[in-house]
Design a protein around this motif. Structure first.
Motif, PDB file in Angstrom:
ATOM      1  N   TYR A  22      18.793  47.290  74.065  1.00 46.81           N
ATOM      2  CA  TYR A  22      19.098  48.426  74.927  1.00 46.81           C
ATOM      3  C   TYR A  22      19.068  49.715  74.117  1.00 46.81           C
ATOM      4  O   TYR A  22      19.465  49.740  72.956  1.00 46.81           O
ATOM      5  CB  TYR A  22      20.467  48.234  75.589  1.00 46.81           C
ATOM      6  CG  TYR A  22      20.423  47.169  76.640  1.00 46.81           C
ATOM      7  CD1 TYR A  22      20.132  47.487  77.959  1.00 46.81           C
ATOM      8  CD2 TYR A  22      20.631  45.837  76.317  1.00 46.81           C
ATOM      9  CE1 TYR A  22      20.060  46.499  78.935  1.00 46.81           C
ATOM     10  CE2 TYR A  22      20.557  44.845  77.279  1.00 46.81           C
ATOM     11  CZ  TYR A  22      20.270  45.184  78.585  1.00 46.81           C
ATOM     12  OH  TYR A  22      20.193  44.212  79.537  1.00 46.81           O
ATOM     13  N   HIS A  24      19.263  54.326  74.347  1.00 45.87           N
ATOM     14  CA  HIS A  24      19.634  55.549  75.039  1.00 45.87           C
ATOM     15  C   HIS A  24      18.516  56.557  74.779  1.00 45.87           C
ATOM     16  O   HIS A  24      18.018  56.643  73.664  1.00 45.87           O
ATOM     17  CB  HIS A  24      20.936  56.139  74.490  1.00 45.87           C
ATOM     18  CG  HIS A  24      22.152  55.383  74.893  1.00 45.87           C
ATOM     19  ND1 HIS A  24      22.744  54.454  74.082  1.00 45.87           N
ATOM     20  CD2 HIS A  24      22.876  55.430  76.031  1.00 45.87           C
ATOM     21  CE1 HIS A  24      23.794  53.956  74.699  1.00 45.87           C
ATOM     22  NE2 HIS A  24      23.901  54.524  75.878  1.00 45.87           N
ATOM     23  N   THR A  25      18.150  57.294  75.801  1.00 47.15           N
ATOM     24  CA  THR A  25      17.189  58.374  75.634  1.00 47.15           C
ATOM     25  C   THR A  25      17.949  59.689  75.727  1.00 47.15           C
ATOM     26  O   THR A  25      18.676  59.909  76.700  1.00 47.15           O
ATOM     27  CB  THR A  25      16.099  58.329  76.732  1.00 47.15           C
ATOM     28  OG1 THR A  25      15.434  57.063  76.645  1.00 47.15           O
ATOM     29  CG2 THR A  25      15.082  59.439  76.557  1.00 47.15           C
ATOM     30  N   TYR A  29      21.271  57.680  79.532  1.00 50.29           N
ATOM     31  CA  TYR A  29      20.321  56.790  80.189  1.00 50.29           C
ATOM     32  C   TYR A  29      20.191  55.444  79.478  1.00 50.29           C
ATOM     33  O   TYR A  29      19.127  55.086  78.960  1.00 50.29           O
ATOM     34  CB  TYR A  29      18.947  57.460  80.337  1.00 50.29           C
ATOM     35  CG  TYR A  29      19.061  58.820  80.957  1.00 50.29           C
ATOM     36  CD1 TYR A  29      19.319  58.961  82.314  1.00 50.29           C
ATOM     37  CD2 TYR A  29      18.975  59.967  80.171  1.00 50.29           C
ATOM     38  CE1 TYR A  29      19.468  60.213  82.877  1.00 50.29           C
ATOM     39  CE2 TYR A  29      19.120  61.225  80.733  1.00 50.29           C
ATOM     40  CZ  TYR A  29      19.366  61.334  82.085  1.00 50.29           C
ATOM     41  OH  TYR A  29      19.525  62.574  82.629  1.00 50.29           O
ATOM     42  N   PRO A  30      21.261  54.650  79.448  1.00 46.47           N
ATOM     43  CA  PRO A  30      21.197  53.343  78.805  1.00 46.47           C
ATOM     44  C   PRO A  30      20.301  52.377  79.583  1.00 46.47           C
ATOM     45  O   PRO A  30      20.199  52.453  80.801  1.00 46.47           O
ATOM     46  CB  PRO A  30      22.645  52.867  78.811  1.00 46.47           C
ATOM     47  CG  PRO A  30      23.264  53.576  79.974  1.00 46.47           C
ATOM     48  CD  PRO A  30      22.561  54.907  80.061  1.00 46.47           C
ATOM     49  N   SER A  36      15.109  53.180  80.187  1.00 40.57           N
ATOM     50  CA  SER A  36      15.822  54.339  79.662  1.00 40.57           C
ATOM     51  C   SER A  36      14.942  55.586  79.675  1.00 40.57           C
ATOM     52  O   SER A  36      15.357  56.655  80.149  1.00 40.57           O
ATOM     53  CB  SER A  36      16.301  54.048  78.239  1.00 40.57           C
ATOM     54  OG  SER A  36      16.950  55.153  77.685  1.00 40.57           O
TER      55      SER A  36
END
Length: 141
Positions: A22, A24-25, A29-30, A36
């Motif tokens: 996973y 984040h962006t 946004y996970p 993401s």
């Protein structure tokens, strides 16, 4: 060889190299890599985010084994232009359970083709395994 790829190709190459956790962006946004990035771009399009930045920051864990163990994170700097993505730089950071930096490595002038596999990136900041000294028996006559 072209370094810029569309979102599907970009995320498939990274996933095939083991970056399948996973992310984040831009610190939010996970989700899986494609989810993401897509969520961020959709919010830029809808006006929730100011505007799409030319350089995206993707953050994720390469290794996490619980709160009481060291962890390895990666920070990928990705150039985004006209719907194409081009990896520029990656930082790999190993921290102890308290968040203190143990070791880091920075890779520059990257592309998705030259990006190391996830397990190779982890090895860059991991300690070399200690060798065991084996005392052999000597021949007796």
């Amino acid at each position: 060889m072209e370094n810029s790829h569309n979102l599907d190709t970009f995320t498939k190459i990274l996933t095939d190299k083991g970056y399948n956790g996973y992310f984040h962006t831009q610190g939010a946004y996970p989700g899986k890599l494609k989810e993401s990035i897509s969520a961020y771009l959709e919010n830029c399009h809808n006006g929730v985010e100011s505007s799409s930045k030319p350089m995206l920051l993707l953050t994720g864990y390469l290794r996490w084994s619980g709160d009481d163990k060291p962890l390895v994170q990666c920070y990928m700097y990705v150039k985004h232009q006209s719907g194409t993505f081009d990896l520029q730089k990656m930082e790999i950071i190993k921290k102890d359970r308290f968040g203190q930096l143990l070791k880091s490595s920075e890779l520059t002038n990257l592309s998705v083709a030259t990006l190391p596999k996830a397990n190779e990136a982890i090895a860059m900041v991991s300690d070399a395994p200690k060798q065991k000294v084996v005392h052999g028996k000597r021949f007796r006559f």
